[in-house]
Design an enzyme around this catalytic site. Structure first.
Site, PDB file in Angstrom:
ATOM      1  N   GLY A   1       0.793  -1.194  -0.008  1.00 22.78           N
ATOM      2  CA  GLY A   1       0.193  -0.065  -0.147  1.00 22.78           C
ATOM      3  C   GLY A   1       0.819   1.181  -0.019  1.00 22.78           C
ATOM      4  O   GLY A   1       0.593   2.289  -0.449  1.00 22.78           O
TER       5      GLY A   1
ATOM      6  N   GLU B   1       9.391   9.187 -30.056  1.00 20.11           N
ATOM      7  CA  GLU B   1      10.730   8.928 -30.567  1.00 20.11           C
ATOM      8  C   GLU B   1      10.567   7.574 -31.365  1.00 20.11           C
ATOM      9  O   GLU B   1      11.840   6.641 -31.427  1.00 20.11           O
ATOM     10  CB  GLU B   1      11.847   8.759 -29.633  1.00 20.11           C
ATOM     11  CG  GLU B   1      12.022  10.064 -29.003  1.00 20.11           C
ATOM     12  CD  GLU B   1      12.781  11.162 -29.894  1.00 20.11           C
ATOM     13  OE1 GLU B   1      13.465  10.655 -30.778  1.00 20.11           O
ATOM     14  OE2 GLU B   1      12.601  12.208 -29.635  1.00 20.11           O
TER      15      GLU B   1
HETATM   16  C1  LIG Z   1       3.438  13.068 -24.668  1.00 24.67           C
HETATM   17  C2  LIG Z   1       3.807  13.045 -26.106  1.00 24.67           C
HETATM   18  C3  LIG Z   1       4.537  13.954 -26.475  1.00 24.67           C
HETATM   19  C4  LIG Z   1       4.952  13.828 -27.873  1.00 24.67           C
HETATM   20  N1  LIG Z   1       6.049  14.966 -28.607  1.00 24.67           N
HETATM   21  C5  LIG Z   1       5.957  14.887 -29.796  1.00 24.67           C
HETATM   22  C6  LIG Z   1       6.746  15.912 -30.209  1.00 24.67           C
HETATM   23  O1  LIG Z   1       7.429  16.672 -29.561  1.00 24.67           O
HETATM   24  N2  LIG Z   1       7.031  15.883 -31.690  1.00 24.67           N
HETATM   25  C7  LIG Z   1       6.289  14.955 -32.551  1.00 24.67           C
HETATM   26  O2  LIG Z   1       6.436  15.250 -33.878  1.00 24.67           O
HETATM   27  N3  LIG Z   1       5.630  14.077 -31.963  1.00 24.67           N
HETATM   28  C8  LIG Z   1       5.371  14.052 -30.750  1.00 24.67           C
HETATM   29  N4  LIG Z   1       4.587  12.985 -30.138  1.00 24.67           N
HETATM   30  C9  LIG Z   1       3.965  11.929 -31.057  1.00 24.67           C
HETATM   31  C10 LIG Z   1       4.675  10.621 -30.863  1.00 24.67           C
HETATM   32  O3  LIG Z   1       6.059  10.616 -31.454  1.00 24.67           O
HETATM   33  C11 LIG Z   1       3.678   9.785 -31.760  1.00 24.67           C
HETATM   34  O4  LIG Z   1       2.781   9.367 -30.763  1.00 24.67           O
HETATM   35  C12 LIG Z   1       4.470   8.246 -31.986  1.00 24.67           C
HETATM   36  O5  LIG Z   1       5.402   8.479 -32.832  1.00 24.67           O
HETATM   37  C13 LIG Z   1       3.445   7.156 -32.176  1.00 24.67           C
HETATM   38  O6  LIG Z   1       2.772   7.515 -33.340  1.00 24.67           O
HETATM   39  P1  LIG Z   1       0.874   7.307 -33.118  1.00 24.67           P
HETATM   40  O7  LIG Z   1       0.515   8.225 -31.685  1.00 24.67           O
HETATM   41  O8  LIG Z   1       0.353   7.851 -34.312  1.00 24.67           O
HETATM   42  O9  LIG Z   1       0.758   5.788 -32.826  1.00 24.67           O
HETATM   43  P2  LIG Z   1       0.336   4.780 -34.125  1.00 24.67           P
HETATM   44  O10 LIG Z   1       1.558   4.744 -35.139  1.00 24.67           O
HETATM   45  O11 LIG Z   1      -1.026   5.109 -34.402  1.00 24.67           O
HETATM   46  O12 LIG Z   1       0.469   3.400 -33.345  1.00 24.67           O
HETATM   47  C14 LIG Z   1      -0.642   3.039 -32.656  1.00 24.67           C
HETATM   48  C15 LIG Z   1      -0.500   1.664 -32.243  1.00 24.67           C
HETATM   49  O13 LIG Z   1      -0.336   0.743 -33.569  1.00 24.67           O
HETATM   50  C16 LIG Z   1       0.748  -0.058 -33.530  1.00 24.67           C
HETATM   51  N5  LIG Z   1       1.252  -0.056 -34.840  1.00 24.67           N
HETATM   52  C17 LIG Z   1       1.560   1.266 -35.562  1.00 24.67           C
HETATM   53  N6  LIG Z   1       1.979   0.678 -36.540  1.00 24.67           N
HETATM   54  C18 LIG Z   1       2.501  -0.540 -36.783  1.00 24.67           C
HETATM   55  C19 LIG Z   1       3.197  -1.583 -37.526  1.00 24.67           C
HETATM   56  N7  LIG Z   1       3.842  -1.238 -38.578  1.00 24.67           N
HETATM   57  N8  LIG Z   1       3.075  -2.992 -37.030  1.00 24.67           N
HETATM   58  C20 LIG Z   1       2.466  -3.237 -35.748  1.00 24.67           C
HETATM   59  N9  LIG Z   1       2.094  -2.444 -34.990  1.00 24.67           N
HETATM   60  C21 LIG Z   1       1.820  -1.127 -35.358  1.00 24.67           C
HETATM   61  C22 LIG Z   1       1.377   0.599 -32.519  1.00 24.67           C
HETATM   62  O14 LIG Z   1       2.589  -0.548 -32.060  1.00 24.67           O
HETATM   63  C23 LIG Z   1       0.932   1.233 -31.390  1.00 24.67           C
HETATM   64  O15 LIG Z   1       0.494   0.246 -30.452  1.00 24.67           O
HETATM   65  C24 LIG Z   1       4.320  12.936 -28.922  1.00 24.67           C
HETATM   66  C25 LIG Z   1       3.313  12.079 -28.045  1.00 24.67           C
HETATM   67  C26 LIG Z   1       3.254  12.188 -27.078  1.00 24.67           C
HETATM   68  C27 LIG Z   1       2.013  11.196 -26.472  1.00 24.67           C
END
Ligand SMILES: Cc1cc2nc3c(=O)[nH]c(=O)nc-3n(C[C@H](O)[C@H](O)[C@H](O)COP(=O)(O)OP(=O)(O)OC[C@H]3O[C@@H](n4cnc5c(N)ncnc54)[C@H](O)[C@@H]3O)c2cc1C
Length: 694
Positions: free
Chosen positions: A452, A475
């Protein structure tokens, strides 16, 4: 010393002895925040009492000297600065907007007041830069990320994707925080698939400008750090469109990066054509102001194209040393791996904090015991050792692996050697995903291991877990990154069969692929002596064998399925197999580095302690995947049993030196024991009881 003088109750005042409720709370507080340097240190004595066998002699200071590396001094400056500025310490309860301002002030304080200027190290001395990131991140993870957005992402894009003219114009302002900036790559509809982004930058030869446009809602830049409140500039990733000879046509030259001013430098007003919205309250990292950016035909000078890999001349002619869109895209993203390296390293920093808190608490916390005997430490339960000791071993293993990654990255920055670039790309992708996933899971385990009290915000697991969680996604999403590792492995594998050579990180596969093609040796499969199981050769062979096997079988399966499903479908059909292959390879690389680090340790006692920890790391992983080894008779049943027994025994042995092992991380008290600035157990206790509502 009598046993009564070593119990927590001996620290109680007379008044408290008479008030059972107060007494109990005080006792709990002492469990949570042990007076580590008390002359009658209960912690220390109890540790000795815990061990029923001869305890290894470990000197935490010597071990620490080996772990710390050469940039400890700058980390200490960070810690000292925050110790001296209680007003800049993050309280447990804080509203989003206040937190963002505090985080900004923390960053200003580090750079302008403490005089720590990370920007020059991004290229000149990356190891020092990552040491700063780790230290500020352990003080407050939002601060670590805000600093990373400013210097690795926005600043890094200017340095790595731009040319001299950009460096000359922006370096000073980025360095001194006048030019706060963002890195705008992700869009609402495209995160992982960066080549799918839709923002466009069209060259206008009449005015010598680019016009930045968000063509639809899905192309709004989303999640952009520093955008909602503080940023003045953004590096915007967009498809470069050039007019062709036919005036109505444009040609798409692929994704490029552009510097776009978003707020007025003096008034801080949003500039015309730019629309900024707030991404709102997040699960964690609420000190960072993430925002959304829309561009309505925003004009920027041609010079704002970050033109290291491709340029546009005054008359609209495109030039690049790289012949294709894909090559330019790979070169652009290749320059951005520094962010991943930093995240992997910082994630190990988080794991150090969490394992230190959980292990120190588990050494002190007592529950149950034999009839009519004192209660025992919860770390004396085999189950608790099973939760925490392999985690401690992994923390050490990851430490050396990420230090190795940083060395390679620094070398790459100096030499730009092509082979090294490819190697660092795959290694950073693999370590970032493997380590951050592991740390994320471990944070929950640590919370649970503290019962806890692990749930009290003052003990940090909640904020660490929430803040760190997104390390798995930004990233580069971990699942996507692991596929890059698998893809690289398969490429190397094919090259091998065409007579090519393996890159350095994969070179172990040459030998073990050949071993794999022969049957496992039925004699060594039965060897079960402790000497054999603790021999690094046995351990590495086992890891390498598994990776080789997975690689060989993945290649065969992919070839088979490609015939019917095409390459995309075949990849998806084999996806879980490919992810396991990538993880297995990364575990192998981690073990190799750990073994090397043990060998190189100059102090004999520290070396013996690390050997124990390294053996636990290796044998625990072999045991976790024993089905794979048994299936192909790589280990016989008697050997499997011996591995299990030895891993348990090593866990127990590591437990006996666990205090020294976590002390060697040398984390400041305010990071591991109590909220920042609450140095004494009494103060921490006051905050804790206030938190729980007493
Ligand atoms: C707090 C925060 C700060 C951020 N800061 C920045 C920033 O400063 N600048 C910037 O440019 N971006 C930023 N981002 C964005 C971040 O880089 C993206 O969210 C990240 O690259 C993932 O992309 P998405 O959210 O579109 O996820 P998606 O690509 O839609 O992924 C969603 C799910 O699908 C799965 N998936 C996707 N493609 C595949 C594949 N080919 N094979 C298997 N599974 C797959 C993934 O594993 C994941 O579980 C930030 C995000 C957050 C939440």
């Amino acid at each position: 010393m009598s046993s009564s003088s070593t119990t927590p109750s001996s620290n109680l005042t007379d008044d408290e002895q008479q008030q059972p409720t107060t007494r109990r709370i005080r006792l709990l507080s002492l469990h949570l925040n042990p007076p580590l340097h008390h002359p009658h240190n209960h912690h220390h004595l109890h540790l000795q009492a815990c061990s029923s066998r001869a305890k290894m002699d470990v000197n935490a200071d010597k071990l620490s000297a080996y772990l710390r590396g050469k940039h400890r001094d700058v980390q200490e400056r960070v810690f000292e600065y925050f110790n001296s500025r209680p007003d800049l310490q993050t309280p447990i309860e804080i509203l989003k907007d206040d937190y963002r301002e505090l985080c900004m002030n923390q960053l200003l304080g580090v750079v302008r007041e403490a005089g720590i200027r990370p920007f020059r190290y991004v290229v000149e001395d990356p190891a020092k830069y990552f040491a700063i990131i780790e230290a500020v991140g352990s003080v407050d993870m939002s601060l670590g990320i805000k600093l990373g957005v400013q210097y690795s992402l926005w600043g890094g894009s200017v340095l790595n994707l731009g040319t001299k003219k950009h460096k000359d114009k922006y370096f000073e302002g980025i360095d001194n925080l006048e030019y706060l900036g963002c890195f705008a790559m992700t869009e609402l509809h495209h995160g992982s698939n960066v080549q799918g982004i839709q923002t466009i930058a069209t060259f206008d030869p009449l005015t010598d400008e680019f016009i930045i446009t968000t063509p639809n809602d899905g192309a709004i830049k989303w999640w952009i750090g520093n955008a909602a409140v503080h940023g003045k500039f953004a590096t915007v990733f967009a498809k470069l469109m050039l007019p062709t000879h036919d005036k109505n046509e444009v040609s798409d030259m692929g994704v490029h990066a552009f510097i776009v001013p978003i707020r007025d430098l003096k008034t801080h007003q949003t500039l015309p054509g730019v629309e900024i919205n707030d991404c709102g309250h997040k699960v964690g990292l609420n000190g960072v102001d993430n925002g959304a950016l829309r561009f309505r035909d925003v004009r920027i000078p041609r010079d704002n194209l970050l033109n290291r890999f491709g340029d546009v001349s005054r008359d609209g002619t495109y030039t690049s040393a790289l012949p294709t869109i894909n090559k330019r895209f790979a070169a652009t993203l290749g320059e951005l791996v520094g962010g991943r390296v930093g995240l992997a390293y910082s994630s190990v920093g988080v794991l150090k904090i969490a394992s230190t808190i959980a292990i120190r608490y588990s050494l002190l916390r007592q529950q149950f015991g034999p009839p009519k005997k004192p209660e025992i430490s919860i770390l004396d339960y085999q189950s608790q050792q099973h939760k925490l000791m392999p985690m401690l071993a992994s923390t050490y293993a990851f430490h050396f692996a990420t230090v190795h990654l940083i060395e390679k990255y620094s070398q790459m920055k100096k030499t730009h050697d092509e082979q090294l670039v490819a190697d660092v790309h795959a290694l950073s992708a693999g370590l970032k995903s493997y380590v951050t996933s592991y740390t994320a899971k471990s944070l929950s385990i640590c919370r649970e291991a503290c019962g806890g009290h692990g749930y009290a915000a003052v003990n940090r697991f909640g904020s660490l877990r929430n803040d760190h969680d997104i390390f798995q996604t930004f990233e580069g999403d971990n699942t996507v990154l692991l596929q890059q590792v698998a893809g690289d492995l398969l490429k190397q594998y094919q090259e091998k069969f065409r007579g090519g050579t393996f890159a350095v990180t994969w070179s172990y596969l040459r030998e073990s692929m050949n071993t794999y093609l022969s049957q496992p040796n039925p004699v060594t499969a039965r060897w079960e002596s402790e000497d054999h199981l603790r021999d690094p050769k046995f351990q590495l062979d086992a890891f390498r064998y598994r990776t080789s096997r997975l690689l060989q079988s993945a290649a065969v399966r992919l070839r088979k399925h490609t015939k019917t499903l095409g390459s995309f479908g075949a990849w998806n059909r084999c996806l879980n197999h490919l992810l396991t292959l990538a993880e297995s390879h990364i575990e192998t690389v981690i073990l190799e580095n750990f073994i090397e680090a043990v060998k190189s340790c100059p102090d004999a006692n520290s070396q013996a302690a690390m050997k124990l920890v390294c053996d636990l790391y290796a044998l625990n992983l072999i045991w976790n995947d024993i089905g794979t080894y048994r299936n192909v008779d790589y280990v016989a049943p008697n050997k499997a049993k011996a591995i299990h027994k030895l891993a348990d025994y090593l866990s127990f042995q590591v437990k006996n030196i666990a205090k020294e092992l976590v002390d060697a991380f040398d984390l400041p008290d305010h990071v591991t024991r109590a909220p920042i600035g609450k140095q004494s157990p009494g103060e921490a206790y006051a905050e804790y009881t206030q938190f729980v509502g007493f």
